[in-house]
Design an enzyme around this catalytic site. Sequence first.
Site, PDB file in Angstrom:
ATOM      1  N   LYS A  47      42.997  27.962  36.125  1.00  0.00           N
ATOM      2  CA  LYS A  47      43.911  28.877  36.825  1.00  0.00           C
ATOM      3  C   LYS A  47      43.396  29.262  38.209  1.00  0.00           C
ATOM      4  CE  LYS A  47      42.219  33.337  35.104  1.00  0.00           C
ATOM      5  NZ  LYS A  47      41.806  33.862  36.411  1.00  0.00           N
ATOM      6  N   THR A  48      42.076  29.433  38.356  1.00  0.00           N
ATOM      7  CA  THR A  48      41.537  29.800  39.670  1.00  0.00           C
ATOM      8  C   THR A  48      41.797  28.686  40.679  1.00  0.00           C
ATOM      9  OG1 THR A  48      39.808  31.103  38.590  1.00  0.00           O
ATOM     10  CG2 THR A  48      39.487  30.565  40.909  1.00  0.00           C
ATOM     11  N   ASP A  52      46.547  37.689  39.789  1.00  0.00           N
ATOM     12  CA  ASP A  52      45.671  37.017  38.828  1.00  0.00           C
ATOM     13  C   ASP A  52      45.522  37.902  37.588  1.00  0.00           C
ATOM     14  OD1 ASP A  52      43.918  35.215  37.716  1.00  0.00           O
ATOM     15  OD2 ASP A  52      42.192  35.844  38.910  1.00  0.00           O
ATOM     16  N   GLU A  53      45.255  37.289  36.423  1.00  0.00           N
ATOM     17  CA  GLU A  53      45.056  38.018  35.159  1.00  0.00           C
ATOM     18  C   GLU A  53      46.197  39.007  34.908  1.00  0.00           C
ATOM     19  OE1 GLU A  53      42.913  37.040  33.158  1.00  0.00           O
ATOM     20  OE2 GLU A  53      41.152  36.280  34.197  1.00  0.00           O
ATOM     21  N   GLN A 101      45.574  35.934  25.748  1.00  0.00           N
ATOM     22  CA  GLN A 101      44.267  36.526  26.039  1.00  0.00           C
ATOM     23  C   GLN A 101      44.393  37.980  26.495  1.00  0.00           C
ATOM     24  OE1 GLN A 101      41.075  33.865  27.745  1.00  0.00           O
ATOM     25  NE2 GLN A 101      42.853  32.666  28.414  1.00  0.00           N
ATOM     26  N   ARG A 133      35.732  30.147  23.991  1.00  0.00           N
ATOM     27  CA  ARG A 133      34.556  30.244  24.867  1.00  0.00           C
ATOM     28  C   ARG A 133      33.658  29.020  24.712  1.00  0.00           C
ATOM     29  NH1 ARG A 133      36.745  32.360  28.167  1.00  0.00           N
ATOM     30  NH2 ARG A 133      38.508  32.099  26.770  1.00  0.00           N
TER      31      ARG A 133
END
Length: 690
Positions: A30-31, A214-215, A247, A584
């Site tokens: 995503k970044t 973002d987020e 998330q 993770r």
Amino acid sequence: MLANLNPEQKKAVETTEGPVLVLSGAGTGKTCVLVTRVAYILANNLAQPWQILALTFTNKAANEMKNRIGNMLSKTNDEFIARDLWCGTFHSICLRILRTNATRIGLLSDFVIYGEDEQKMVLKNVFAAMGADPKEMDAAEWVEKISNIKDTGSIENANIGARTRQIIDNYNAELKRIGAVDFGDIILYVLELFEKHPDVLEKYQRQFKYIMVDEFQDTNNAQMQLLKLLTRGTECPNICCVGDDDQSIYSWRGAEIKNILDFEKTFPGAKIIRLETNYRSTGNILGAANSLIRHNNGRLGKDLHPADEKSVGEPVYVLTVPSNYDEARLIADTILRYANGKYSDYAVLIRTGSLSRGFEETFAENHIPYRLVGTTKFYDRLEIRDVIAYVRLLVHPTDDIAFARVITRPRRGFGPSAIAKMRAMGGGLMHGLRAVNFGGKQGTTAKEFLDAFDFDWRSMSPVDAVKKLLERTRYMQYWNESKDPDAPDRISNIRDLITNVVATYDSLAEFLEHAALMTTDDNDNEINSDASAVNIMTIHAAKGLEFDTVFLPAWEDGIFPNDKAIKDGGLEEERRLAYVALTRARRRVIITNTMSRMLFGSRQYYSPARFIAEMDGRFLDFGGRAPRYETPQYTASKPKQKIESIVGKLVEHAELGRGVVIESHDDILTVAFNKIGIKKVARNFIKFIG
């Protein structure tokens, strides 16, 4: 610029017009998409840098975005300067707007920003002015309460009582008199500015041609109101929000998952683009995570798959062990056997910080370097240091450092001047407390404190002695009556210390020696890439990180998911937290659960977490073995072999006794035991007797 993007990432970058929601799964880049999207807009002359508003949740994320955009644009010889972007956290951007327009809403342009310590001081003054009993008003608790109310975006519309409203009004009035704002005010004042002064709002609406967030799943009500105001009156606003509903794990700090779930309602005609190609985990890990999260109803839906479709990898191991001691030893032994010095490749992700003690002690005993991240080390926790100080003072009455610590918790009314009088008597503070002729309430309190230590503790077991000491000094009563939101966890930690640590020693002196070694342990508490150490952290703290091998202990109903979530309907967020934990891992996940744990002085029996049964068994290995580190011959779709029916057979367990099998699922059996009822246990711990 677009050459290294996959088709779904490329679509997210090139869809610049109108509202867009990019559902970006864990490890899907995503970044990279956000950075490339900004660079793409600038490179194609769709906007000037100052016409792009990019909102993040951390300064680190904002700085990384600006640096990566600058690097990307420099390769194309563009003249755009990344520092001219309006890129920052919600609070830093709102602070910039507020500084420019402060006088429009009655603030000084050079207002100061108060942190938590200053807020507490202001609140204490407010309580004093209102004539409130300072013992009844916990300033730290009120700081958190006020922050939560301000995060809703409106104090006026908050559902609060008259006294709470009065305290908040008086607190805000005092801040304004001083010329200060708190952290929660920064966004609230911008909302007020935009509502009261349409010309200011219109100025920023014209300026920000493109808005990116973002987020997005972590936004609260106040932040969402800001976005709605900035896009108000625009039929098809160019707002692009990147996030993952699967998330969303921060409801406890105000995050509203409905913001992302209702995106299409908020912005009609919005396009939804799903990033589902995962560049981190293997097929089996993603298969297990996908099958688990599908049990949630409140989600928009997506399925992750590995970038390398042939990357099936090892199954997700699910191991059941007899006790929490065995759990810690199993994890330590596995790390010792396979780490080969690369300890940073391993992480132990726990549901709550209170679970860390067993791993801290076992790792220390086995000389495994570790760092505790996102939680305080067990022996560094306030309540644990308090208990150790109480015991030190009991065993060593001349320990003035211990005395100075415990005399203030709970508060007993002995300030610096009283301590100075005690010290002047010589012979230590405990002796000074006896020698000084305190009058009135101080005299009564002094006698009660001294009497609390006057019992025959040497003839008692260490456990009974500590319990009696904490009862006589009213320390446990202090936490039981405390309004501190962390009080239940602190009580749990104290019980854990008594039950699982003090109980293992023959004398209090031996316990104190052990505690001294643990409190002087030099394990680093920061993530330092130069030091190889196993990472022990809460799952919340692990979000955004990745590790080669991830251990997930205590997957037991009542612990994870926790009792509160089970009772209060919070299972979906707990399931999202489990999904975050699984994703993770790059190569390997080992889930562990125990048949019993020592808690609160007695052995507690738990069933395996329901999340284990919710995962598709094709991606799991219930063999009860330590993980095999050579590449196994598994395929993600290979079904398990059928096991001959053993329902109805009589079995015996070393700790749980005799029972009858009532259900069989691969290597996990559901057994009705004679004494303790129905429990799920691993087949390899069961002996068939009929």
